[in-house]
Design an enzyme around this catalytic site. Structure first.
Site, PDB file in Angstrom:
ATOM      1  N   LYS A   1     -82.395-131.221  86.902  1.00  0.00           N
ATOM      2  CA  LYS A   1     -81.416-130.253  86.385  1.00  0.00           C
ATOM      3  C   LYS A   1     -80.051-130.912  86.459  1.00  0.00           C
ATOM      4  O   LYS A   1     -79.832-131.792  87.284  1.00  0.00           O
ATOM      5  CB  LYS A   1     -81.401-128.988  87.248  1.00  0.00           C
ATOM      6  CG  LYS A   1     -80.850-127.770  86.541  1.00  0.00           C
ATOM      7  CD  LYS A   1     -81.910-127.119  85.679  1.00  0.00           C
ATOM      8  CE  LYS A   1     -81.352-126.028  84.812  1.00  0.00           C
ATOM      9  NZ  LYS A   1     -82.449-125.254  84.178  1.00  0.00           N
TER      10      LYS A   1
ATOM     11  N   ASP B   1     -79.366-124.946  79.012  1.00  0.00           N
ATOM     12  CA  ASP B   1     -79.456-123.867  80.006  1.00  0.00           C
ATOM     13  C   ASP B   1     -78.205-123.014  79.756  1.00  0.00           C
ATOM     14  O   ASP B   1     -77.680-123.034  78.627  1.00  0.00           O
ATOM     15  CB  ASP B   1     -79.508-124.442  81.440  1.00  0.00           C
ATOM     16  CG  ASP B   1     -79.909-123.392  82.481  1.00  0.00           C
ATOM     17  OD1 ASP B   1     -81.102-123.091  82.582  1.00  0.00           O
ATOM     18  OD2 ASP B   1     -79.021-122.848  83.177  1.00  0.00           O
TER      19      ASP B   1
END
Ligand code: NDP
Ligand code: 2IT
Length: 447
Positions: free
Chosen positions: A128, A168
């Site tokens: 991430k 995201d």
């Protein structure tokens, strides 16, 4: 809090080593708690120090992003890429641009992503990244210059077979386009190094819709298997009005439900006639506006500043905004109002108190790492298509997505069943995802 000495000891070590990282510790505590029966049954997990290794990111890159705003002022942001675990494939996971981003948040997301990606059955490890850059109110030019500056550092850490970022919160098709353009500019490579790309340059059909659609396929399957029920004629409450929320709303309506809310960080809209999704898309996707504008053309709807959508009566609750947005008190309100399932479109939107309350009341609870895995699953399918230089049809990708979500429900229930946990979709998902990653780590030796 833990029944096994091993989980207790590792969580103690994690807490001491990661002070102030509340979100990361919250995510770790949930997984460690779920997998305790697996630890008891498999002593090699302890002798291989799997918990110590699986909770520590392989590496974290932190860098400065310097860019020039429309007024000619130099701006400085912080950015990270957390490469959590590549036991079962290249690091894979989104980029978040939001002013709340911290290392703790990206570590929790990378940790969750590791098990989520395992549940998809595809070859993807967990990662991430992101920045504390806030895209709200920024011009296209500012977003482009920020993305170019961000990629000017990130490019040296990623690659189609090593680390593949995607979107995201705050990162959608526009940002991925700018990031991909800069990656090509500095490397001369056209490859599947990012997913969520435009359909004319390596993108996959259904990637835009995948998280929200996948969430609904998951709910449909869980209701079918565990309640002999479906979306038909159900009232659905959704939070958020971004990518995940919009396409969850679309699929829930297609499956026969009525969605009555959407929200953003300023408040929520309630439309008792059912959300007019074309209007939401025009506001949020075409104009990048605020959800409050919805009521201008919908006199039967109301906008409530602040407040919680979870206090409204519903059958199905789909939190699709951000972490810890559904509290213990919200869960109690959902239970009192007769909700049958809470399924997470966002990552970790339910607090531990909320999850405990839902479990105690036997309301089905679908954890994000299972129910929102459709987005990354189609990212994996995008990587497959890119590596073959082909593009599958919408129907083909959609059917593969549906199959993956059905299989995640099956795997979760099977793993829960191994330990007599019945319909516990959270423990089941954590055990099933953990098994695949831990097994690969043991097979690959000490590293
Ligand atoms: P978007 O940026 O498209 O939308 C985010 C939405 O959530 C916006 O409506 C935003 O409102 C709201 N929101 C964000 N932060 C907050 C906050 N702190 N408080 C209240 N509302 C907030 O993001 P996505 O739809 O892509 O992501 C939503 C969630 O889904 C996230 O948890 C993400 O990690 C998760 N997710 C996303 C996937 C994807 O493929 N995109 C895949 C799997 C999970 P506002 O505009 O006011 O900020
Ligand atoms: O949380 C997630 O799974 C995502 N934001 C999607 C990640 C991806 O690589 O598509």
């Amino acid at each position: 809090m833990f029944k096994t000495q091993y989980a207790k000891q590792v969580f103690g070590m994690l807490s001491a080593r990661n002070p102030g990282q509340a979100e990361f510790l919250q995510a770790a505590q949930e997984v460690l708690g779920s997998i305790e029966p697996e630890l008891d049954a498999n002593p090699e997990l302890t002798s291989n120090a799997i918990l110590e290794r699986i909770t520590e990111p392989d590496r974290i890159v932190r860098f400065r992003v310097t860019w020039v705003d429309d007024l000619g002022q130099i701006q400085v942001n912080r950015a990270w890429r957390v490469e959590f675990n590549n036991a079962i494939g290249p690091y894979k996971g989104g980029l978040r641009f939001h002013d709340s981003v911290t290392e703790s948040i990206l570590k929790f997301l990378g940790f969750e992503q590791t098990f989520k990606n395992a549940l998809t059955g595809l070859w993807m490890g967990g990662g991430k990244g992101g920045s504390d850059f806030d895209p709200h109110g920024k011009s296209d030019g500012e977003v482009m210059r920020f993305c170019q500056a961000f990629m000017t550092e990130l490019y040296r850490h990623i690659g189609p077979e090593s680390d593949v970022p995607a979107g995201d919160i705050g990162v959608g098709g526009r940002e991925i386009g700018y990031l991909f353009g800069q990656y090509k500019r500095v490397t001369k490579q056209f490859s599947g190094v990012l997913t969520g790309k435009g359909l004319d340059f390596g993108g996959s059909l259904v990637r835009t819709e995948a998280t929200g659609y996948g969430l609904c396929y998951y709910v449909q399957e869980a209701l079918r298997r565990l309640r002999n029920d479906s979306f038909a004629d159900k009232t659905v409450v959704i939070s958020g009005s971004g990518n995940v929320a919009i396409f969850a709303c679309e699929k829930a309506a297609q499956l026969g439900a009525k969605v009555v809310t959407m929200s953003d960080s300023a408040g929520y809209v309630y439309d008792p006639d059912g959300i007019d999704l074309a209007a939401v898309k025009a506001i949020k996707l075409d104009r990048r506006g605020r959800i409050a504008e919805y009521v201008d053309a919908h006199p039967g709807a109301k906008f409530v500043a602040g407040g919680s959508v979870w206090r409204l009566p519903c059958d199905i609750a789909l939190p699709c905004a951000t972490q810890n947005e559904l509290t213990g008190d919200d869960a109690k309100a959902l239970i009192a109002n007769g909700a049958i399932i809470v399924a997470e479109g966002a990552n970790m939107p339910s607090t531990p108190e909320a999850i405990d309350a839902l479990h105690a009341a036997k309301v089905l609870f679908a954890p994000g790492k299972a129910s929102n895995a459709g987005g990354v699953a189609v990212s994996g399918l995008e990587m497959s298509q890119d590596s073959q230089l082909i593009q599958w049809s919408f129907a083909e990708v959609d059917e593969r997505l549906r199959g993956i979500m059905v299989n995640i429900v099956a795997q979760s229930l099977a793993a829960a069943g191994d330990y007599g946990m019945g319909e516990d979709l959270m423990n089941g998902a954590n055990i099933a995802g953990f098994r695949r990653v831990a097994g690969a780590m043991i097979a690959q030796g000490v590293y």
